[in-house]
Design a protein around this motif. Structure first.
Motif, PDB file in Angstrom:
ATOM      1  N   UNK A  34       0.946  -1.049   0.198  1.00  0.00           N
ATOM      2  CA  UNK A  34      -0.028  -0.015  -0.165  1.00  0.00           C
ATOM      3  C   UNK A  34       0.849   1.156  -0.023  1.00  0.00           C
ATOM      4  N   UNK A  35       1.962   1.174   0.812  1.00  0.00           N
ATOM      5  CA  UNK A  35       2.758   2.410   0.718  1.00  0.00           C
ATOM      6  C   UNK A  35       3.514   2.536  -0.488  1.00  0.00           C
ATOM      7  N   UNK A  36       4.022   1.418  -0.908  1.00  0.00           N
ATOM      8  CA  UNK A  36       4.599   1.789  -2.221  1.00  0.00           C
ATOM      9  C   UNK A  36       3.794   1.955  -3.536  1.00  0.00           C
ATOM     10  N   UNK A  37       2.653   1.779  -3.492  1.00  0.00           N
ATOM     11  CA  UNK A  37       1.614   2.213  -4.496  1.00  0.00           C
ATOM     12  C   UNK A  37       1.365   3.564  -4.448  1.00  0.00           C
ATOM     13  N   UNK A  38       1.355   4.261  -3.046  1.00  0.00           N
ATOM     14  CA  UNK A  38       1.211   5.650  -2.986  1.00  0.00           C
ATOM     15  C   UNK A  38       2.522   6.235  -3.429  1.00  0.00           C
ATOM     16  N   UNK A  39       3.631   5.774  -2.986  1.00  0.00           N
ATOM     17  CA  UNK A  39       4.830   6.663  -2.999  1.00  0.00           C
ATOM     18  C   UNK A  39       5.663   6.539  -4.432  1.00  0.00           C
ATOM     19  N   UNK A  40       5.163   5.545  -5.257  1.00  0.00           N
ATOM     20  CA  UNK A  40       5.805   5.688  -6.443  1.00  0.00           C
ATOM     21  C   UNK A  40       5.411   6.773  -7.370  1.00  0.00           C
ATOM     22  N   UNK A  41       4.015   6.922  -7.595  1.00  0.00           N
ATOM     23  CA  UNK A  41       3.746   8.131  -8.255  1.00  0.00           C
ATOM     24  C   UNK A  41       3.983   9.329  -7.588  1.00  0.00           C
ATOM     25  N   UNK A  42       3.987   9.517  -6.424  1.00  0.00           N
ATOM     26  CA  UNK A  42       4.333  10.905  -5.893  1.00  0.00           C
ATOM     27  C   UNK A  42       5.895  11.097  -6.093  1.00  0.00           C
ATOM     28  N   UNK A  43       6.780  10.125  -5.919  1.00  0.00           N
ATOM     29  CA  UNK A  43       8.160  10.577  -6.438  1.00  0.00           C
ATOM     30  C   UNK A  43       8.631  10.667  -7.658  1.00  0.00           C
ATOM     31  N   UNK A  44       7.826   9.980  -8.465  1.00  0.00           N
ATOM     32  CA  UNK A  44       7.986  10.088 -10.075  1.00  0.00           C
ATOM     33  C   UNK A  44       7.335  11.359 -10.588  1.00  0.00           C
ATOM     34  N   UNK A  45       6.432  11.912  -9.809  1.00  0.00           N
ATOM     35  CA  UNK A  45       5.615  13.231 -10.123  1.00  0.00           C
ATOM     36  C   UNK A  45       6.625  14.405  -9.446  1.00  0.00           C
ATOM     37  N   UNK A  46       7.360  14.165  -8.391  1.00  0.00           N
ATOM     38  CA  UNK A  46       8.177  15.219  -8.031  1.00  0.00           C
ATOM     39  C   UNK A  46       9.534  15.237  -8.875  1.00  0.00           C
ATOM     40  N   UNK A  47       9.978  14.094  -9.512  1.00  0.00           N
ATOM     41  CA  UNK A  47      11.020  13.955 -10.475  1.00  0.00           C
ATOM     42  C   UNK A  47      10.615  14.730 -11.661  1.00  0.00           C
ATOM     43  N   UNK A  48       9.311  14.551 -12.142  1.00  0.00           N
ATOM     44  CA  UNK A  48       9.113  15.089 -13.319  1.00  0.00           C
ATOM     45  C   UNK A  48       8.856  16.786 -13.154  1.00  0.00           C
ATOM     46  N   UNK A  49       8.338  16.959 -12.014  1.00  0.00           N
ATOM     47  CA  UNK A  49       8.266  18.605 -11.752  1.00  0.00           C
ATOM     48  C   UNK A  49       9.662  19.096 -11.634  1.00  0.00           C
ATOM     49  N   UNK A  50      10.513  18.454 -11.191  1.00  0.00           N
ATOM     50  CA  UNK A  50      11.858  18.887 -11.153  1.00  0.00           C
ATOM     51  C   UNK A  50      12.786  19.259 -12.227  1.00  0.00           C
ATOM     52  N   UNK A  51      12.350  18.193 -13.292  1.00  0.00           N
ATOM     53  CA  UNK A  51      13.097  18.198 -14.495  1.00  0.00           C
ATOM     54  C   UNK A  51      12.245  18.398 -15.592  1.00  0.00           C
ATOM     55  N   UNK A  52      11.240  19.030 -15.540  1.00  0.00           N
ATOM     56  CA  UNK A  52      10.219  19.124 -16.802  1.00  0.00           C
ATOM     57  C   UNK A  52      10.803  20.265 -17.832  1.00  0.00           C
ATOM     58  N   UNK A  53      11.864  21.063 -17.276  1.00  0.00           N
ATOM     59  CA  UNK A  53      12.376  22.205 -18.300  1.00  0.00           C
ATOM     60  C   UNK A  53      13.875  21.626 -18.401  1.00  0.00           C
ATOM     61  N   UNK A  54      14.455  22.144 -19.617  1.00  0.00           N
ATOM     62  CA  UNK A  54      15.903  21.756 -19.775  1.00  0.00           C
ATOM     63  C   UNK A  54      16.751  22.204 -18.729  1.00  0.00           C
ATOM     64  N   UNK A  55      16.398  23.587 -17.965  1.00  0.00           N
ATOM     65  CA  UNK A  55      17.195  23.818 -16.988  1.00  0.00           C
ATOM     66  C   UNK A  55      17.148  23.169 -15.672  1.00  0.00           C
TER      67      UNK A  55
END
Length: 374
Positions: A34-55
């Motif tokens: 249950x924890x893993x199912x909640x955590x994976x999308x949240x971490x990937x979303x944060x990674x996407x937010x951080x790196x969604x621009x070239x800078x």
């Protein structure tokens, strides 16, 4: 680039990860899943937010490359938990707590841990360690993918900004709320705009090439040139009529203006023992600054072979019994984090909670600390 990073992460970890992680953390497989199912999308979303621009993607690449992540470890996830779960998992936890979790989530890490613990039913210390495991694993996966596909900052930004549809429906609202967003849609909404902007910039670069970009720059300058000339003429006439030159700021203004006094930061990473880990009011989860302090302390303990004590502090305002129990929970969280960083449990002695007088030096923050001492 069309790639679903959530599916790739699930395939990389495999079906036994929740069981192995649960055994390592002392949690049931269902709770860990249950924890893993909640955590994976949240971490990937944060990674996407951080790196969604070239800078942003360039900064993310620097974070990944600076952590010495081992791509080979992804070929044997179960092996990370082998040998008593010491070397492999502890290396992940050290990388996570020392730089990657703070680098990705900043001061939101504590709120994310609380939300993960509350939503899945696992202990706060387990949620802290699971986050510290998953972040380096997913960044290692991304490092491998970048190497295989030959991605640069622009193509990585394009990949990350396209992940919104893959994460939509998988992201828990409690996790997005912990990260400061009103809903999962609000959390992922920025990616759509960044994806369109990235595609627009890429299309313009391909269509125009170097000369086109130069032409566009010149064209924009020509549109503003009449206005700039007009402003210069007005300024000249004004100075001519008033007999004044353009005023120059008095040099004394910068000298006499008092510099702002920075607020005290009691949770800076320690350089010697005792090391102090500070907690939020009513919370027992370790924040980003506390993780840095523990990481530095753990390195000192291991390097010098020290035996240390861990003591939680509280005060006698309100319910004394609850205060004492909270101090014990905080001390346990620090002990678990030290163990996760590679400190032998035999070298850690737990002390009973200590009470701080209200109004003592340092304010009530001193009643919300745990000390690691020799």
């Amino acid at each position: 680039m069309n790639a679903n990073l959530l599916s790739l992460a699930q395939d990389t970890l495999g079906g036994d990860f929740s069981k192995l992680a649960g055994q390592f953390l002392g949690e049931s497989q269902d709770a860990s899943q249950s924890a893993l199912s909640s955590l994976l999308p949240a971490v990937l979303g944060a990674i996407a937010q951080k790196g969604a621009t070239p800078q942003g993607a360039s900064g993310l690449m620097s974070l990944i490359n600076g952590a010495s992540l081992d791509i080979a470890s992804l070929g044997n996830i179960a092996g990370l938990f082998g040998g008593g779960g010491s070397s492999g998992v502890n290396a992940l936890l050290k990388a996570g707590t020392s730089s990657l979790v703070p680098g990705l989530f900043g001061d939101k890490a504590g709120a994310l841990v609380n939300a993960l613990s509350s939503s899945s039913g696992i202990k706060t210390a387990s949620a802290t360690n699971l986050l510290a495991m998953i972040v380096p694993l997913l960044l290692t996966m991304l490092k491998k993918f970048m190497g295989e596909k030959g991605l640069n900052a622009n193509s990585l930004a394009s990949l990350l900004s396209s992940q919104g549809p893959n994460l939509q429906g998988a992201l828990d609202s409690r996790m997005s709320s912990a990260l400061g967003y009103a809903s999962p849609a609000a959390f992922l909404g920025g990616l759509r705009g960044q994806a369109a902007d990235t595609a627009k910039r890429a299309g313009a670069a391909v269509a125009g090439g170097g000369s086109g970009a130069t032409t566009a720059t010149k064209s924009g300058l020509m549109r503003w040139l009449p206005w700039l000339i007009g402003a210069a003429v007005v300024l000249f006439l004004w100075n001519l009529m008033t007999g004044k030159s353009t005023p120059t700021p008095a040099p004394t203004a910068a000298v006499t203006a008092p510099a702002p006094t920075p607020a005290p930061a009691p949770a800076m990473a320690a350089t010697s023992l005792p090391a102090k880990v500070y907690f939020e009011v009513g919370a027992a989860n370790i924040g980003a600054d506390g993780s840095k302090t523990i990481g530095v302390a753990a390195d000192m303990i291991k390097k010098d072979g020290l035996k240390v004590t861990v003591t939680g502090y509280t005060d006698k305002t309100g319910d004394v019994a609850k205060n004492e129990e909270l101090a014990k929970s905080r001390a346990s969280a620090v002990r678990d984090a030290l163990k996760a960083a590679g400190v032998d449990e035999a070298n850690i002695e737990m002390k009973p909670p200590m009470f701080v007088e209200v109004g003592a030096a340092g304010g009530d923050a001193e009643a919300r600390r745990v000390e690691i001492n020799k």
